[in-house]
Design a protein around this motif. Structure first.
Motif, PDB file in Angstrom:
ATOM      1  N   GLY A  76      58.305 107.800  83.683  1.00  0.00           N
ATOM      2  CA  GLY A  76      59.472 106.950  83.475  1.00  0.00           C
ATOM      3  C   GLY A  76      59.217 105.469  83.520  1.00  0.00           C
ATOM      4  O   GLY A  76      60.169 104.677  83.421  1.00  0.00           O
ATOM      5  N   ALA A  77      57.954 105.059  83.659  1.00  0.00           N
ATOM      6  CA  ALA A  77      57.658 103.626  83.707  1.00  0.00           C
ATOM      7  C   ALA A  77      57.890 102.984  82.348  1.00  0.00           C
ATOM      8  O   ALA A  77      57.595 103.575  81.307  1.00  0.00           O
ATOM      9  N   ASN A  78      58.421 101.785  82.369  1.00  0.00           N
ATOM     10  CA  ASN A  78      58.628 101.016  81.138  1.00  0.00           C
ATOM     11  C   ASN A  78      57.355 100.271  80.757  1.00  0.00           C
ATOM     12  O   ASN A  78      56.366 100.255  81.481  1.00  0.00           O
ATOM     13  N   TRP A  79      57.421  99.631  79.581  1.00  0.00           N
ATOM     14  CA  TRP A  79      56.399  98.707  79.109  1.00  0.00           C
ATOM     15  C   TRP A  79      55.102  99.390  78.688  1.00  0.00           C
ATOM     16  O   TRP A  79      54.050  98.752  78.664  1.00  0.00           O
ATOM     17  N   VAL A  80      55.165 100.684  78.361  1.00  0.00           N
ATOM     18  CA  VAL A  80      54.009 101.358  77.773  1.00  0.00           C
ATOM     19  C   VAL A  80      54.278 101.460  76.273  1.00  0.00           C
ATOM     20  O   VAL A  80      55.181 102.178  75.846  1.00  0.00           O
ATOM     21  N   GLU A  81      53.531 100.722  75.483  1.00  0.00           N
ATOM     22  CA  GLU A  81      53.779 100.669  74.049  1.00  0.00           C
ATOM     23  C   GLU A  81      53.452 102.000  73.379  1.00  0.00           C
ATOM     24  O   GLU A  81      52.495 102.679  73.766  1.00  0.00           O
ATOM     25  N   PRO A  82      54.248 102.398  72.365  1.00  0.00           N
ATOM     26  CA  PRO A  82      54.017 103.682  71.699  1.00  0.00           C
ATOM     27  C   PRO A  82      52.626 103.809  71.098  1.00  0.00           C
ATOM     28  O   PRO A  82      52.085 104.917  71.019  1.00  0.00           O
ATOM     29  N   GLU A  83      52.050 102.690  70.670  1.00  0.00           N
ATOM     30  CA  GLU A  83      50.735 102.757  70.031  1.00  0.00           C
ATOM     31  C   GLU A  83      49.582 102.811  71.028  1.00  0.00           C
ATOM     32  O   GLU A  83      48.405 102.898  70.639  1.00  0.00           O
ATOM     33  N   MET A 146      55.718 101.969  90.176  1.00  0.00           N
ATOM     34  CA  MET A 146      56.416 101.999  91.458  1.00  0.00           C
ATOM     35  C   MET A 146      57.916 101.802  91.269  1.00  0.00           C
ATOM     36  O   MET A 146      58.730 102.415  91.973  1.00  0.00           O
ATOM     37  N   HIS A 147      58.283 100.941  90.321  1.00  0.00           N
ATOM     38  CA  HIS A 147      59.701 100.697  90.054  1.00  0.00           C
ATOM     39  C   HIS A 147      60.392 101.956  89.534  1.00  0.00           C
ATOM     40  O   HIS A 147      61.578 102.174  89.796  1.00  0.00           O
ATOM     41  N   ALA A 148      59.660 102.780  88.802  1.00  0.00           N
ATOM     42  CA  ALA A 148      60.238 103.987  88.197  1.00  0.00           C
ATOM     43  C   ALA A 148      60.213 105.189  89.129  1.00  0.00           C
ATOM     44  O   ALA A 148      60.922 106.173  88.897  1.00  0.00           O
ATOM     45  N   THR A 149      59.415 105.132  90.177  1.00  0.00           N
ATOM     46  CA  THR A 149      59.264 106.262  91.082  1.00  0.00           C
ATOM     47  C   THR A 149      59.442 105.780  92.524  1.00  0.00           C
ATOM     48  O   THR A 149      59.750 104.625  92.767  1.00  0.00           O
ATOM     49  N   SER A 150      59.214 106.678  93.462  1.00  0.00           N
ATOM     50  CA  SER A 150      59.288 106.298  94.884  1.00  0.00           C
ATOM     51  C   SER A 150      57.913 105.985  95.448  1.00  0.00           C
ATOM     52  O   SER A 150      57.732 105.924  96.671  1.00  0.00           O
ATOM     53  N   LEU A 151      56.956 105.764  94.594  1.00  0.00           N
ATOM     54  CA  LEU A 151      55.574 105.521  95.013  1.00  0.00           C
ATOM     55  C   LEU A 151      55.451 104.274  95.883  1.00  0.00           C
ATOM     56  O   LEU A 151      56.096 103.257  95.614  1.00  0.00           O
TER      57      LEU A 151
END
Length: 294
Positions: A76-83, A146-151
């Protein structure tokens, strides 16, 4: 085309679809395109990073574990580009283009399922991101995870202790001292990193500013509440959205009324003239009583 005459939008194994009668060979070639050898999708479909991770997993015969930035996207982390090239832990050492295969040793506790996809756990994912990237890349990537999970950083450090001698542990340890789950964009992460590496006190993330009645009047990207100095990163919407600009002007005025200094930063300044930004922050902190340490 799939059942009902609609092209299959998600990545699929062509051999399975043909064997199951979901489409004919003619429909496969006419309405679909190959993503990886044996893995196809409807023509014109724009695949996300998660879609590409699924496609690569299918290419592996459903035997690989999704890792690295690809695992981060699945979590669920953002900022991972599709390419972005898909990372897999897999035994096939001759992957097609845009798939990176790693021969890592994974413990059972370092793999989990997200839906039907086997992925490295958040802790293992951060472990890999931190040891394989330089600081400017690792910190924003781990922040986003970390923002997307409880890590937490402690979980990553505990996992690292199970892998003594692995390459990149020093890079990871340094990165873990800088990460913060409160960052909401890579630019916020890079701004925080710039400040700390230049000797400034470590700022808090997502600082809420309250008025005399206890109402929140602003939330700042970064800041030092004890000295009433904040930092905000201005993205494109702050300049192209008139309503956002009006809100920004009102908020800026309220902050000044409450005794706050809010330093604004753009991507251009961060990349081209960071010293000007640092000078402004330093002057504001000194003016508000912060002992100079930079």
């Amino acid at each position: 085309m799939g059942l009902g005459g609609v092209p299959i939008a998600l990545p699929f194994l062509a051999g399975e679809a043909l064997d199951q009668g979901l489409l004919t060979f003619r429909e496969l070639r006419r309405f679909h395109a190959a993503v990886y050898p044996g893995v196809w999708v409807a023509r014109g479909v724009e695949l996300s990073a998660v879609d590409r991770a699924r496609a690569a997993w299918l290419w592996s015969g459903r035997t690989a574990v999704i890792a690295g930035l690809s695992a981060s996207a699945v979590h669920g982390a953002n900022w991972v580009e599709p390419e972005t090239a898909v990372e897999l832990v897999h035994g096939n050492r001759r992957p097609p283009r845009s798939i990176i295969v790693r021969g890592d040793r994974l413990l059972d506790v370092e793999v989990q399922f997200v839906g039907d996809l086997p992925v490295t756990t958040p802790a293992r994912t951060a472990f890999d991101l931190g040891r394989r990237s330089d600081l400017r890349s690792a910190v924003p990537r781990i922040d986003a995870l970390m923002h997307a999970t409880s890590l937490t950083p402690d979980e990553v450090a505990e996992l690292a202790a199970r892998h003594p001698g692995v390459r990149g542990l020093r890079n990871l340890r340094v990165a873990l001292t800088h990460v913060d789950a409160g960052a909401e964009s890579p630019y916020e992460s890079l701004t925080r990193l710039l400040l700390v590496r230049n000797g400034f006190p470590r700022p808090q993330t997502q600082v809420r500013v309250y008025d005399a009645a206890g109402l929140v009047v602003a939330r700042l990207d970064l800041g030092w509440p004890q000295w009433r100095v904040g930092v905000d990163f201005d993205g494109a919407q702050h300049w192209t959205d008139p309503a956002q600009r009006t809100r920004d002007i009102e908020r800026y005025a309220r902050l000044a009324e409450l005794g706050w200094s809010d330093i604004r930063l753009t991507s251009g300044m961060l990349h081209n003239n960071p010293q000007r930004f640092l000078d402004r922050v330093g002057a504001a902190l000194v003016a508000h009583g912060c002992p100079k340490t930079w």
